[in-house]
Design a protein around this motif. Structure first.
Motif, mmCIF file in Angstrom:
data_model
loop_
_atom_site.group_PDB
_atom_site.id
_atom_site.type_symbol
_atom_site.label_atom_id
_atom_site.label_comp_id
_atom_site.label_asym_id
_atom_site.label_seq_id
_atom_site.Cartn_x
_atom_site.Cartn_y
_atom_site.Cartn_z
ATOM 1 N N TYR A 147 50.985 35.295 59.072
ATOM 2 C CA TYR A 147 50.570 36.595 59.598
ATOM 3 C C TYR A 147 49.172 36.508 60.199
ATOM 4 N N GLY A 148 48.361 35.540 59.752
ATOM 5 C CA GLY A 148 47.024 35.355 60.301
ATOM 6 C C GLY A 148 47.064 34.954 61.768
ATOM 7 N N LYS A 149 48.036 34.144 62.148
ATOM 8 C CA LYS A 149 48.186 33.755 63.554
ATOM 9 C C LYS A 149 48.475 34.982 64.407
ATOM 10 N N PHE A 150 49.344 35.846 63.909
ATOM 11 C CA PHE A 150 49.679 37.085 64.622
ATOM 12 C C PHE A 150 48.458 38.002 64.717
ATOM 13 N N LEU A 151 47.756 38.167 63.590
ATOM 14 C CA LEU A 151 46.585 39.046 63.569
ATOM 15 C C LEU A 151 45.535 38.590 64.572
ATOM 16 N N ARG A 152 45.283 37.298 64.626
ATOM 17 C CA ARG A 152 44.260 36.780 65.539
ATOM 18 C C ARG A 152 44.716 36.814 66.988
ATOM 19 N N LYS A 153 45.984 36.544 67.226
ATOM 20 C CA LYS A 153 46.492 36.561 68.593
ATOM 21 C C LYS A 153 46.333 37.941 69.218
ATOM 22 N N HIS A 154 46.547 38.983 68.426
ATOM 23 C CA HIS A 154 46.488 40.358 68.917
ATOM 24 C C HIS A 154 45.171 41.054 68.573
ATOM 25 N N TRP A 155 44.190 40.325 68.096
ATOM 26 C CA TRP A 155 42.851 40.812 67.778
ATOM 27 C C TRP A 155 42.837 41.889 66.692
ATOM 28 N N ILE A 156 43.874 41.954 65.892
ATOM 29 C CA ILE A 156 43.934 42.952 64.821
ATOM 30 C C ILE A 156 42.904 42.652 63.742
ATOM 31 N N ASP A 157 42.567 41.369 63.573
ATOM 32 C CA ASP A 157 41.590 40.996 62.549
ATOM 33 C C ASP A 157 40.183 41.497 62.879
ATOM 34 N N GLU A 158 39.953 41.988 64.084
ATOM 35 C CA GLU A 158 38.644 42.525 64.470
ATOM 36 C C GLU A 158 38.507 44.016 64.182
ATOM 37 N N LEU A 159 39.575 44.702 63.864
ATOM 38 C CA LEU A 159 39.524 46.148 63.625
ATOM 39 C C LEU A 159 38.553 46.546 62.509
ATOM 40 N N PRO A 160 38.495 45.815 61.393
ATOM 41 C CA PRO A 160 37.517 46.208 60.368
ATOM 42 C C PRO A 160 36.070 46.149 60.851
ATOM 43 N N GLN A 161 35.773 45.233 61.755
ATOM 44 C CA GLN A 161 34.413 45.159 62.278
ATOM 45 C C GLN A 161 34.112 46.338 63.202
ATOM 46 N N ILE A 162 35.116 46.825 63.897
ATOM 47 C CA ILE A 162 34.926 48.039 64.704
ATOM 48 C C ILE A 162 34.611 49.216 63.783
ATOM 49 N N TYR A 163 35.301 49.293 62.647
ATOM 50 C CA TYR A 163 35.003 50.327 61.656
ATOM 51 C C TYR A 163 33.554 50.207 61.190
ATOM 52 N N ASP A 164 33.114 48.992 60.879
ATOM 53 C CA ASP A 164 31.733 48.789 60.427
ATOM 54 C C ASP A 164 30.738 49.201 61.500
ATOM 55 N N TRP A 165 31.058 48.931 62.765
ATOM 56 C CA TRP A 165 30.185 49.334 63.879
ATOM 57 C C TRP A 165 30.127 50.854 63.988
ATOM 58 N N LEU A 166 31.279 51.506 63.938
ATOM 59 C CA LEU A 166 31.316 52.966 64.024
ATOM 60 C C LEU A 166 30.588 53.612 62.847
ATOM 61 N N HIS A 167 30.669 52.982 61.704
ATOM 62 C CA HIS A 167 30.019 53.486 60.496
ATOM 63 C C HIS A 167 28.510 53.231 60.527
ATOM 64 N N GLY A 168 28.046 52.368 61.452
ATOM 65 C CA GLY A 168 26.625 52.088 61.585
ATOM 66 C C GLY A 168 26.126 50.923 60.755
ATOM 67 N N ASP A 169 27.037 50.150 60.174
ATOM 68 C CA ASP A 169 26.637 49.027 59.334
ATOM 69 C C ASP A 169 26.275 47.784 60.138
ATOM 70 N N ILE A 170 26.833 47.633 61.330
ATOM 71 C CA ILE A 170 26.514 46.495 62.190
ATOM 72 C C ILE A 170 26.259 47.001 63.595
ATOM 73 N N LYS A 171 25.584 46.166 64.402
ATOM 74 C CA LYS A 171 25.284 46.526 65.781
ATOM 75 C C LYS A 171 26.289 45.874 66.708
#
Length: 77
Positions: free
Chosen positions: A42-66
């Motif tokens: 499932y990791g290959k699928f997640l990375r191919k479709h950039w799904i593994d980056e969604l939590p970092q978008i949440y962190d950005w929206l929450h203001g935890d990362i730039k």
């Protein structure tokens, strides 16, 4: 201390094999390892479709990362 959310796309403790895989296989043009066997099915699928980056978008929206800045990398890079 910086904390981010992540989706596990690799088998546990895979980070300890990172230098050996880099030395043996090198990188492709995107900066990822060639023939990386540490990814789960499932990791290959997640990375191919950039799904593994969604939590970092949440962190950005929450203001935890730039949005712009250095990305955390392993010491041997």
């Amino acid at each position: 201390m910086l904390r981010t959310h992540k989706v596990r796309s690799m088998y546990p403790f895979s980070e300890f094999l990172q230098k050996q895989i880099f030395d043996a296989n090198g990188l492709v043009g995107t900066g990822k390892f060639k023939n990386d066997f540490r990814l789960t099915e499932y990791g290959k699928f997640l990375r191919k479709h950039w799904i593994d980056e969604l939590p970092q978008i949440y962190d950005w929206l929450h203001g935890d990362i730039k949005l712009v800045g250095m990305r955390a990398t392993s010491p041997h890079f």
